[in-house]
Write a protein that holds these residues in place. Structure first.
Motif, PDB file in Angstrom:
ATOM      1  N   ARG A 277     -24.881  18.415 -43.049  1.00 26.69           N
ATOM      2  CA  ARG A 277     -25.413  17.888 -41.801  1.00 26.69           C
ATOM      3  C   ARG A 277     -24.220  16.906 -41.064  1.00 26.69           C
ATOM      4  N   LEU A 278     -23.463  16.343 -41.803  1.00 34.06           N
ATOM      5  CA  LEU A 278     -22.519  15.359 -41.265  1.00 34.06           C
ATOM      6  C   LEU A 278     -21.436  16.366 -40.752  1.00 34.06           C
TER       7      LEU A 278
ATOM      8  N   ASP B  89     -21.960  18.841 -39.204  1.00 36.59           N
ATOM      9  CA  ASP B  89     -22.143  19.402 -38.087  1.00 36.59           C
ATOM     10  C   ASP B  89     -21.816  18.493 -36.773  1.00 36.59           C
ATOM     11  N   TRP B  90     -21.546  17.273 -37.068  1.00 38.37           N
ATOM     12  CA  TRP B  90     -21.131  16.313 -36.009  1.00 38.37           C
ATOM     13  C   TRP B  90     -19.599  16.295 -35.945  1.00 38.37           C
ATOM     14  N   SER B  91     -19.382  16.244 -34.910  1.00 40.14           N
ATOM     15  CA  SER B  91     -17.776  16.258 -34.498  1.00 40.14           C
ATOM     16  C   SER B  91     -17.285  14.745 -34.543  1.00 40.14           C
ATOM     17  N   THR B  92     -16.242  14.240 -34.882  1.00 39.90           N
ATOM     18  CA  THR B  92     -15.810  12.713 -34.786  1.00 39.90           C
ATOM     19  C   THR B  92     -16.127  12.395 -33.528  1.00 39.90           C
TER      20      THR B  92
ATOM     21  N   GLU C  78     -18.595  12.978 -31.320  1.00 39.02           N
ATOM     22  CA  GLU C  78     -19.911  12.753 -31.334  1.00 39.02           C
ATOM     23  C   GLU C  78     -20.418  11.590 -32.208  1.00 39.02           C
ATOM     24  N   LEU C  79     -19.973  11.276 -33.193  1.00 37.01           N
ATOM     25  CA  LEU C  79     -20.145  10.183 -34.308  1.00 37.01           C
ATOM     26  C   LEU C  79     -19.695   9.058 -33.084  1.00 37.01           C
TER      27      LEU C  79
ATOM     28  N   LEU D  73     -22.214   8.342 -30.774  1.00 41.31           N
ATOM     29  CA  LEU D  73     -23.539   7.897 -31.224  1.00 41.31           C
ATOM     30  C   LEU D  73     -23.156   6.282 -31.762  1.00 41.31           C
TER      31      LEU D  73
ATOM     32  N   GLU E  43     -31.752  10.572 -36.221  1.00 40.93           N
ATOM     33  CA  GLU E  43     -30.343  11.348 -36.234  1.00 40.93           C
ATOM     34  C   GLU E  43     -29.586  10.946 -37.473  1.00 40.93           C
ATOM     35  N   VAL E  44     -29.364   9.733 -37.594  1.00 40.56           N
ATOM     36  CA  VAL E  44     -28.335   9.101 -38.339  1.00 40.56           C
ATOM     37  C   VAL E  44     -28.703   8.277 -39.744  1.00 40.56           C
TER      38      VAL E  44
ATOM     39  N   ARG F  64     -16.203  12.127 -42.667  1.00 43.33           N
ATOM     40  CA  ARG F  64     -16.217  13.335 -41.673  1.00 43.33           C
ATOM     41  C   ARG F  64     -14.710  13.796 -41.629  1.00 43.33           C
TER      42      ARG F  64
END
Length: 272
Positions: free
Chosen positions: A100-101, A103-106, A108-109, A112, A185-186, A241
């Motif tokens: 799941r992590l 799936d996030w780009s840095t 996007e993180l 967020l 989400e997180v 990530r």
């Protein structure tokens, strides 16, 4: 039911606002269950009422409940006293969380992190302006539970609850709903970093400082501390990530999430 708990429940059962309605309902309710925002064994509202609260058709809701049953998050009982009941799992597997992590780009993180920091910071500032001493008891109880929690799954759920309760203490329904949305989400990803006992001490110290600032009515200090708490956690997730907790620790959490490093440096770390 106390006011903070009622605010949290209202935020969970607000309309979903996406085209992929079945997936959205599954994620909203599934993440709320995994975060512990809905209690084990709790009965969900009836299908008609729940569909209306979530702003979806009963057909869509039934498909979502079927998916949740397949995931082991909901149990349906027939007959008198029947309905759909919450089944809280032991916790998501590390493999699922790491996938799941991934799936996030840095980027996007970091985005967020900015959004979460803004919401939590605003909530802390308003809580400092609006709360009475007795209103902070839920936050203090949650802090005590976090200190005593022995596993990362429980720690992540309690940490998520702290942020939701902080928003509820701000007496803002919109901020509370937004914090619940962020935690879905997180929140589960926090399992990946809260297994570290040393970091747990840092988190509990930050939470204690936020409560102290809110109690003192120091709005700007509470805001800054809440923002630092969020940025520190997201910085560590970004480090994971990129493949290194150590790299996360070298980033300064008190800085804004954007501009901490250039894209070229980030890509270089991703290759190392």
């Amino acid at each position: 039911m106390n006011r903070d708990k009622a605010d949290v429940r209202r935020a969970v059962f607000t309309p979903v606002d996406t085209q992929a309605r079945v997936d959205a309902v599954v994620r909203r309710l599934g993440d709320a269950i995994e975060l512990g925002l809905l209690a084990d064994g709790e009965q969900l509202p009836g299908e008609t009422d729940l569909a209306a609260q979530l702003g979806v058709s009963t057909v869509t809701l039934r498909e979502a409940l079927m998916a949740l049953r397949q995931q082991g998050l909901v149990t349906t009982r027939r007959g008198r006293g029947g309905g759909s009941f919450v089944t809280v799992p032991d916790g998501p597997t590390e493999e699922r969380l790491r996938a799941r992590l991934a799936d996030w780009s840095t980027e996007e993180l970091r985005d967020l992190a900015d959004h979460w920091a803004a919401v939590s910071g605003a909530a802390a500032r308003l809580a400092a302006e609006r709360t009475e001493p007795d209103d902070l008891q839920p936050l203090r109880r949650t802090l005590d539970e976090l200190i005593d929690a022995g596993e990362s799954t429980a720690r992540s759920r309690i940490c998520s609850r702290f942020h939701v309760e902080l928003a509820a203490a701000a007496q803002s329904a919109r901020l509370t709903r937004e914090e619940v949305s962020i935690q879905t989400e997180v929140g589960a990803l926090m399992c990946l970093i809260l297994g570290d006992d040393g970091y747990l001490v840092e988190v509990t110290d930050r939470h204690r400082d936020v409560i102290s600032a809110v109690q003192d009515g120091a709005g700007e200090r509470a805001r800054a501390l809440a923002e630092q708490c969020v940025q520190a956690s997201l910085t560590r997730l970004i480090g994971l990530r990129l493949g290194s907790v150590g790299s996360a620790r070298r980033l300064r959490p008190e800085e804004g999430s954007h501009g901490q490093q250039s894209p070229s440096r980030e890509r270089g770390k991703g290759r190392s």
